[in-house]
Design an enzyme around this catalytic site. Sequence first.
Site, PDB file in Angstrom:
ATOM      1  N   GLY A  54       8.378  -3.865  -8.222  1.00  0.00           N
ATOM      2  CA  GLY A  54       8.198  -3.091  -9.451  1.00  0.00           C
ATOM      3  C   GLY A  54       6.827  -3.333 -10.040  1.00  0.00           C
ATOM      4  CB  CYS A  81       7.395  -7.473  -4.465  1.00  0.00           C
ATOM      5  SG  CYS A  81       5.782  -7.385  -5.276  1.00  0.00           S
ATOM      6  CE1 TYR A  82       8.976  -7.413 -12.765  1.00  0.00           C
ATOM      7  CE2 TYR A  82      11.270  -6.976 -12.179  1.00  0.00           C
ATOM      8  CZ  TYR A  82      10.305  -7.224 -13.140  1.00  0.00           C
ATOM      9  OH  TYR A  82      10.652  -7.292 -14.464  1.00  0.00           O
ATOM     10  CG  HIS A 169       6.276  -4.395  -0.800  1.00  0.00           C
ATOM     11  ND1 HIS A 169       7.254  -3.847  -1.598  1.00  0.00           N
ATOM     12  CD2 HIS A 169       5.349  -4.907  -1.644  1.00  0.00           C
ATOM     13  CE1 HIS A 169       6.929  -3.998  -2.867  1.00  0.00           C
ATOM     14  NE2 HIS A 169       5.778  -4.655  -2.927  1.00  0.00           N
ATOM     15  CD  GLU A 171       9.622  -2.501   0.701  1.00  0.00           C
ATOM     16  OE1 GLU A 171       9.384  -2.343  -0.508  1.00  0.00           O
ATOM     17  OE2 GLU A 171       9.750  -3.625   1.232  1.00  0.00           O
ATOM     18  CG  ASP A 227       7.274  18.304   3.881  1.00  0.00           C
ATOM     19  OD1 ASP A 227       7.643  17.671   4.885  1.00  0.00           O
ATOM     20  OD2 ASP A 227       6.282  17.996   3.213  1.00  0.00           O
ATOM     21  CE  LYS A 369       4.926  15.243   5.598  1.00  0.00           C
ATOM     22  NZ  LYS A 369       4.812  16.595   5.015  1.00  0.00           N
TER      23      LYS A 369
END
Length: 513
Positions: A54, A81-82, A169, A171, A227, A369
């Site tokens: 965050g 992280c946060y 992170h 992810e 998209d 994407k």
Amino acid sequence: MAGHVLIIDYGSQVTQLIARKVRGLGYYAEILPANLDLTQSLSRKPGALILSGGPASVEEPSAPTLDPAILASGLPILGICYGMQLLAKFTGGALTREAAGEYGPAQFYADASSALFKDLPPKAFQVWMSHGDRVDTLPPGFKITGHTLDLPIAAMSDESRKIHAIQFHPEVHHTDHGLDILKNFLVLSKLTADWQMSSFAEKAVKDIIERTAPDRHVLCGLSGGVDSTVAAFLLAKAVGTRLHSVFVDNGLLRQNEVEQVREAFTSAYPDIELRVVDAGEIFLDRLKGVTEPEEKRKIIGHTFIEVFGQEAKKLGQVDFLAQGTLYPDVIESISPYGPSAMIKSHHNVGGLPKDLPFELIEPLRDLFKDEVRALGASLGIPDKLLWRQPFPGPGLAIRIIGQVTPQALSILRQADAVVREEIAKAGLDREIWQAFAVLLSNRSVGVMGDGRSYGQVIAVRAVTSVDAMTADWARLPYEVLGNISRRLTNEVAGINRVVYDISTKPPSTIEWE
């Protein structure tokens, strides 16, 4: 769904990416805003909790806090992280606010004895950092499970309480072994990998049918990119001839874009109506004298809606506006789950007017994407549409730093074509996420034809990415960079200097505006 992963969102730009990676590993994941009561969600018996990153500092009075139910649940917890900083604060550790913060790549040294880093290489590997606070004092019961050269406590665990925390992170694409770390946590949580995304198209079509029943019409804003193309295909399956696809030439498109989109789309989908609207004069008139990026985006978003509204009147009763909005657009423009920071308005999200005359249909807004491309391939959409490089809805307006004028557009169109031609000629167009030119507002003294020139500067931007949430600058071969620079200064009148952008995301964004 019992045994699922509950992700508590503290406002990270990449929270949805955690869910996307967890789902990709075969585990069902849900996101819950940090400011909601967890009682009901915990009653559904999740199998593990992940606390996201965050933008706030945990020491700020207004910062999102840790719900006591999280620690009381006894569930396996992974703080990112946060999330790590919150766990440290609420379990007895201490933190410090860094003067400059740490953003981008770092070399991480994992403790091989930690179950979270099981089977990872013994040597250091790259991780992606984006933080201002750091854990200085370890909470009681925790041990250090990883460090970097600048961060003594980059990971910590209390394995007896099944609590793990990492400052980086896992992810994001640019963290090596990030997926392995998430998988190790899920395996430690003793969850079953039994979730699949194969039914996404079926569910999306069913949802659209229910919303548009029995005879309501849909206008789809088509850009020609992957998209909106995938969105249009799903919509055509759901509503048939009640779909009206509209491609707006806003005067801000790349060289030959209108002809290319028209040909590619109509040849691939002759049964889907495509209306091409020439509205360039309207957009350019609205943008006269405007230099502030957010104002540009909002003007463009509002004008798109105005043009769609005019086309809808010609068609009769149109109830819905459909868009190919993706999650990266949403998270940069608004806060869909937790207290995330607004980075910039996307014309199809934050740039939309509040008094929108349509209901929105955005079947892809929770996807990335790479997921959309996979979905499109499963639907049989041709590669030439699936693998077009991303192009922002506001078009070249946000690649011109300063006022958008016909002369600036002409220079940038030519420059952009050169950049993309040389990338394709080198065979790099599939491995590079996005490559384009930016026309800078400053001028540069040069020497051309043995005389003084005072020309304009082009910045070349080429990045690698998987999902646009993080990006690294592409290491283009010197020969390719040389060819681009030579052609730009020789072939595009007014350019006498070329620079190459080597910024990562974060701290930069992919686009300049």
